[in-house]
Design a protein around this motif. Sequence first.
Motif, PDB file in Angstrom:
ATOM      1  N   GLN A 117       6.544   2.136  11.091  1.00 24.87           N
ATOM      2  CA  GLN A 117       4.943   1.415  11.113  1.00 24.87           C
ATOM      3  C   GLN A 117       4.212   0.746   9.719  1.00 24.87           C
ATOM      4  O   GLN A 117       3.596   0.305   9.599  1.00 24.87           O
ATOM      5  CB  GLN A 117       4.873   1.166  12.379  1.00 24.87           C
ATOM      6  N   GLU A 118       3.746   2.189   9.494  1.00 25.53           N
ATOM      7  CA  GLU A 118       2.706   2.396   8.142  1.00 25.53           C
ATOM      8  C   GLU A 118       3.737   1.254   7.447  1.00 25.53           C
ATOM      9  O   GLU A 118       2.902   1.565   5.777  1.00 25.53           O
ATOM     10  CB  GLU A 118       2.383   3.430   7.739  1.00 25.53           C
ATOM     11  N   ASN A 168       0.538  -0.855   0.232  1.00 24.50           N
ATOM     12  CA  ASN A 168       0.000  -0.213   0.251  1.00 24.50           C
ATOM     13  C   ASN A 168       0.849   1.294   0.129  1.00 24.50           C
ATOM     14  O   ASN A 168       0.518   2.810  -0.180  1.00 24.50           O
ATOM     15  CB  ASN A 168      -1.030  -0.224   1.335  1.00 24.50           C
ATOM     16  N   THR A 169       1.924   1.485  -0.106  1.00 27.77           N
ATOM     17  CA  THR A 169       2.825   2.780   0.689  1.00 27.77           C
ATOM     18  C   THR A 169       4.230   1.950  -0.149  1.00 27.77           C
ATOM     19  O   THR A 169       4.742   1.414  -1.205  1.00 27.77           O
ATOM     20  CB  THR A 169       3.173   2.424   1.955  1.00 27.77           C
ATOM     21  N   GLU A 198       5.677  -1.177   4.914  1.00 21.13           N
ATOM     22  CA  GLU A 198       6.113  -2.242   5.432  1.00 21.13           C
ATOM     23  C   GLU A 198       7.183  -2.582   4.358  1.00 21.13           C
ATOM     24  O   GLU A 198       7.717  -2.240   3.466  1.00 21.13           O
ATOM     25  CB  GLU A 198       4.566  -2.866   4.514  1.00 21.13           C
ATOM     26  N   HIS A 225       8.166   7.349   0.532  1.00 16.97           N
ATOM     27  CA  HIS A 225       9.221   7.150   2.135  1.00 16.97           C
ATOM     28  C   HIS A 225      10.767   7.584   2.652  1.00 16.97           C
ATOM     29  O   HIS A 225      10.644   5.980   1.125  1.00 16.97           O
ATOM     30  CB  HIS A 225       7.900   6.015   3.015  1.00 16.97           C
ATOM     31  N   ARG A 243       7.812   9.727   8.140  1.00 20.38           N
ATOM     32  CA  ARG A 243       6.857  10.097   8.898  1.00 20.38           C
ATOM     33  C   ARG A 243       7.548   9.289  10.613  1.00 20.38           C
ATOM     34  O   ARG A 243       8.599   9.441  10.525  1.00 20.38           O
ATOM     35  CB  ARG A 243       5.867   9.129   8.761  1.00 20.38           C
TER      36      ARG A 243
END
Length: 597
Positions: free
Chosen positions: A425-426, A287-288, A428, A358, A388
């Motif tokens: 944590q958001e 998702n990321t 993976e 990220h 983040r």
Amino acid sequence: MMETPAAASCTHRPLLCLLLLAALCLRPGDLNPIGVLMEVAHLSRIEDILPIVGLGLYTVNAVYGDTIVMPCSQGVPNDLMFGKWKYETANNSPVFIAFRSTTKKQVQYDDIAEYKGRLSLSENYTLSIKNARISDERRFVCMLVTEDNVYEEPTVVKVFKQPSQPEIIHPANFLETEKLKMLGECIARESYPDGNITWYKNGNILQPVEGVVVMTLQKVVNPSTGLFTTTSSLQYMPTKKDANAQFACKVTYYGPSGQEEISSEPVVFDVQYPTAKVTIKVLSQRNTIKEGDNITLKCSGNGNPPPQEFLFYIPGEPEGIRSSDTYIMTDVRRNATGEYKCSLIDGSMEDSTTITVHYLDLSLTPSGEVTKQIGEDLPVSCTISSSRNATVFWIKDNTRMQTSPSFSSLQYKDAGNYICETTLQEVEGLKKRKTLTLIVQGKPQIRMTKKTGSNKSKTIICHVEGFPKPAVQWTTTGSGSIINQTEETNYIHGSFSSKIVISPEENVTLTCIAENQLERTVTSMNVSANDNSEKVNDQAKLIVGIVVGLLLAALVAGGIYWVYVKKSKTPSKHVNKDLGNIEENKKLEENNHKPEA
């Protein structure tokens, strides 16, 4: 056969009439007039002579190709002479096909071409016809003849043939919206009676609609078999909703048990229509997206067939990049964060999406292998920079720590492998770690202890601290020999112990030597030969302590007295004598305890 005058009265006396016929047909040498009578009955229209009794009408449903079974009646009369089967033609003319006599127990089949080899007449006058045909669908009559009556039982035969499973033939390669086009033909072969065809879309019946749904039905009969082939053609104008729609046809026909139906296999047609909307997506297993990942952009149009090429607009690029429906970026960095767009080649129907790459940075000071001396301080810092909020934790020797390490005075137990690890944590798979291998060095430190066993054995323990691990060696004073029979404990946090067990026969001095790369340390201990001497020595030590205490007290008292004498100018020899005695006693005690020292 000749007609006699007596035949005119046959209507009133049927049995006499039969006897006359038999007499006329009797040939020289015939000994069985009854048999002749049966033959006469088979050759003549016996129903014109005897009165006819109707037994009812039966219907037999038969399947094409199977055997037709027609019972004659519920029961055979006791005075039955013979039985006959016939069928009626289209003009109601009878055609006899089978005859059976009750006396001769013989069966005769008439020479009818279409029934040759297909008939079988049982003892109860049940007629069977093998390999049922469409032409067998007619009215058959069973005639049972007695002396007084002729019983007739008509049976109507109905023949049914199930059609083959319908199939859609000549299907269209594709359909187009806003165009009426031949979808295909549904055909059901070899049925009887003829069937009817219905078209279905997604399980729902298609009704004719002018200019949208047009159906044409055609039925053809095979002249040799009498079987029908039914064909229905369908012209159809689809919409976009018909994409992936399932079309099928169903034939409805009548069988022996009533109305039945068979469906064809469904067929899906490719429905073509122009593109009305463009969509851009990011194809990713997660998702990321994080630094180092590959990004695949997918641009699609909702037309059929879909567009094959698009323009992709990438942050930092002044113009759109022409590509197939996918655009791939490898090993992306944080500066790839931004808005991405795609459109048709002509620039119309644009769509966009935002991508965030990220990142996570970790700095550990100090890191790698660090060597410090015991007692020194060591400041440690682990700094994080991320897209983040990140979670930071420490691990020492594969065990997670509750707090961050802080070293103001290093101890041997502080040595080990430290890991500073951080994760988002958001995101993976996005985590970083750095390692600090701390080595705490120290010179060897020795402390010796002694234990006495019940069997006069003595255990001497040398407690050692230091890093790198010191090598320990035992020797005895005098001979200088090395003692090899030693036992060591595990080396934990810079500490371990080495012990020996001895039973000396004389007083000995043991020396423990600990040495590492930093220094060599030596410590000795005197060990007495027996426990009693050790107890005496211990008591002697106690006495010496008491004497020394008394001596000190006497010296203080002597000093005070000397001052007093000096003031009074009257010195006392007795005091000096006492002091001399005390000094002599002290020397004596020291000589007694030299071995223990």
